[in-house]
Structures are given as structure tokens and as C-alpha cells.
Design an enzyme around this catalytic site. Structure first.
Site, mmCIF file in Angstrom:
data_model
loop_
_atom_site.group_PDB
_atom_site.id
_atom_site.type_symbol
_atom_site.label_atom_id
_atom_site.label_comp_id
_atom_site.label_asym_id
_atom_site.label_seq_id
_atom_site.Cartn_x
_atom_site.Cartn_y
_atom_site.Cartn_z
ATOM 1 N N SER A 177 14.226 1.470 -52.550
ATOM 2 C CA SER A 177 13.880 0.795 -51.289
ATOM 3 C C SER A 177 12.517 1.206 -50.760
ATOM 4 O O SER A 177 11.859 0.415 -50.064
ATOM 5 C CB SER A 177 14.958 1.069 -50.240
ATOM 6 O OG SER A 177 15.168 2.461 -50.083
ATOM 7 N N ARG A 178 12.070 2.413 -51.114
ATOM 8 C CA ARG A 178 10.760 2.865 -50.613
ATOM 9 C C ARG A 178 9.604 2.097 -51.237
ATOM 10 O O ARG A 178 8.471 2.180 -50.752
ATOM 11 C CB ARG A 178 10.597 4.365 -50.876
ATOM 12 C CG ARG A 178 11.453 5.247 -49.966
ATOM 13 C CD ARG A 178 11.392 6.698 -50.381
ATOM 14 N NE ARG A 178 10.025 7.201 -50.442
ATOM 15 C CZ ARG A 178 9.683 8.371 -50.977
ATOM 16 N NH1 ARG A 178 10.624 9.132 -51.524
ATOM 17 N NH2 ARG A 178 8.431 8.774 -50.986
ATOM 18 N N MET A 179 9.854 1.350 -52.302
ATOM 19 C CA MET A 179 8.780 0.545 -52.897
ATOM 20 C C MET A 179 8.432 -0.652 -52.012
ATOM 21 O O MET A 179 7.351 -1.231 -52.157
ATOM 22 C CB MET A 179 9.194 0.047 -54.284
ATOM 23 C CG MET A 179 9.411 1.135 -55.319
ATOM 24 S SD MET A 179 7.950 2.127 -55.720
ATOM 25 C CE MET A 179 6.952 0.956 -56.629
ATOM 26 N N ASN B 31 8.073 6.811 -56.397
ATOM 27 C CA ASN B 31 9.064 6.383 -55.408
ATOM 28 C C ASN B 31 8.500 5.407 -54.386
ATOM 29 O O ASN B 31 9.248 4.893 -53.564
ATOM 30 C CB ASN B 31 9.642 7.594 -54.678
ATOM 31 C CG ASN B 31 10.533 8.430 -55.571
ATOM 32 O OD1 ASN B 31 11.538 7.944 -56.077
ATOM 33 N ND2 ASN B 31 10.154 9.675 -55.791
#
Length: 248
Positions: free
Chosen positions: A15-17, A225
Site C-alpha cells: 500500500s505504501r507504493m 516499500n
């Protein structure tokens, strides 16, 4: 060296992408991150490779339609993810190498060295590195003979342990006949309620096995990440073009 099977962990949501594209499919040097890792495994001559997938797995299957995969249904930690691969490695006799789909630059030679360290009394070996900034990483506490005594997380480390420069990459190699028996004994009595793969180090030592430690360059175990970390890795590769091996 005994035959090698590889488990590649790629079930994280990433999700951090900040992207709908699965994290391991983001391009690095023009190719998906996962492709670099699979090329290295092909050069290593891995007898079996299985990728543990989860959310967004249809994207991975579309990009790599012939890739053997297993599904981690819920995000319950690295130990649970590796355990999901047990049916795919049924009957395998050899060394199991555990890798991460978002750590794409480990060289075949480093994989070979790590797997070769698993022999005789050494039941498993952990890949370590010395980053400039150690704050985010668990430390590898070694014995005078160079074997690994234990892994201590940064948050739980003493001041003396925090001065240790050798850190845990998370990558390890382990005897295939021991891996899943050790994982069956890993508990989740921790703050996150997750099953941690690294707990098998203490279990193996408690059983009387030796644990090895192999050191590599930080660039090889650089993980991605976020888009910022991906851009930074692209810049590092631009400055060190020899670090990217040719496709198999």
C-alpha cells in the site's frame, strides 16, 4: 551443494507504493522487480521455485503465467507466508532459500554462498549486511566462531547490541527437512500477533543445531516499500551498473 528450492514472498499489499500495480511488478531498470529475482534463481539453478502471493495475485499470474504460486490467505507474518508454501515443496530434499519479491538484486553467487553454508551441523544460515543507518533493522549477534547466536530487534536491543553493525536482511537458507517442523513451533505471542520466520533461529539452536551467518553488500538486500525507495534504488543502479546482472 544439495538441491535448492526457493520460496519468494510476494503476498504483501504494498500500500505504501500508492499504486494499483502490485509492488513486485513495479519496474526497476526497465523490468519488473520480481523478474530480476527470478532470473537470479534461474542462474542459480534452483530445482523448484514457488512464489507466495496474496492480494493482487491476478496481476502476478498475468505477468508470469507459468510461475508456480501458493496463496497466503491472510497477512499473518513471514512465518505464516513460508508455511503456505509447504504443499508445493512436498517431498523436496535439499536446501530451501527464502527470498522477498521486493528485494530484487540478490546475486546468484550470494544465493549460492548462503545455501552452501547449510551443511553438517549448520541447519540454517542467515544473510546479513552492514547498512549506513542501522535503526530499522534487527541485529545479528554472532558467537566467537562466527556462527549466529541470536537475532535481536532494534526496539528490543540493548545499547551494546545497537552498536552491532551487522543487520538481518530477512533472507535465509534452511534444511528442507527441518523448515516446516520448525515453523510449526513458531508462535504469535507478540505485539502484532504475527508468526515471524526469524523465530526459527532460536528454535534451531535450542534443538542443538548451529546457525550460520553470511555477509553481503547492502545494495544486494535493498528492499523497496515506496516509490521513493524505488527511485533511490534506480539511482544506485545508475551509479553502479555492474550490480545488475544480465537476464538468464
Amino acid at each position: 551443494m544439495s538441491p535448492v528450492a526457493a520460496i519468494v514472498l510476494a503476498a504483501g499489499k504494498g500500500s505504501r507504493m500508492g499504486s494499483d500495480l502490485h509492488k513486485v511488478l513495479h519496474p526497476l531498470a526497465g523490468r519488473p522487480m520480481l523478474a530480476h529475482l527470478l532470473d537470479s534463481l534461474a542462474q542459480l539453478g534452483a530445482a523448484r521455485t514457488v512464489v507466495v502471493v496474496g492480494a493482487g495475485r491476478e496481476q502476478i499470474l498475468a505477468a508470469f503465467p507459468d510461475l508456480p504460486t501458493v496463496v497466503q490467505e491472510r497477512q499473518l507474518g513471514t512465518g505464516d507466508a513460508v508455511r503456505a508454501a509447504q504443499p508445493a515443496l512436498q517431498g523436496f530434499a535439499g536446501t530451501v532459500l527464502v527470498l522477498y519479491g521486493d528485494v530484487p538484486l540478490i546475486r546468484p553467487a550470494t544465493m549460492h554462498k548462503l545455501c552452501a553454508a547449510v551443511q553438517g551441523p549448520v541447519a540454517l544460515a542467515v544473510l546479513g549486511f552492514r547498512p549506513e543507518d542501522t535503526r530499522a533493522y534487527g541485529r545479528l549477534v554472532t558467537a566467537p566462531d562466527g556462527s549466529l547466536s541470536r537475532i535481536v530487534e532494534h526496539a528490543e536491543a540493548s545499547e551494546a547490541e545497537r552498536r552491532i553493525g551487522l543487520c538481518n536482511s530477512g533472507v535465509l537458507a534452511v534444511r528442507g527437512d527441518l523448515l516446516f517442523a520448525l515453523l510449526a513451533r513458531v508462535g504469535n505471542d507478540n505485539a502484532k500477533g504475527e508468526f515471524y520466520l526469524t523465530d526459527i533461529v532460536a528454535l534451531a539452536r535450542a534443538d542443538g543445531h548451529s546457525v550460520g551467518c553470511v555477509e553481503t553488500d547492502p545494495l544486494e538486500v535493498t528492499g523497496v516499500n515506496s516509490r521513493e525507495e524505488l527511485a533511490r534504488l534506480e539511482r544506485l543502479l545508475a551509479d553502479n551498473p555492474g550490480e545488475l546482472h544480465d537476464p538468464a
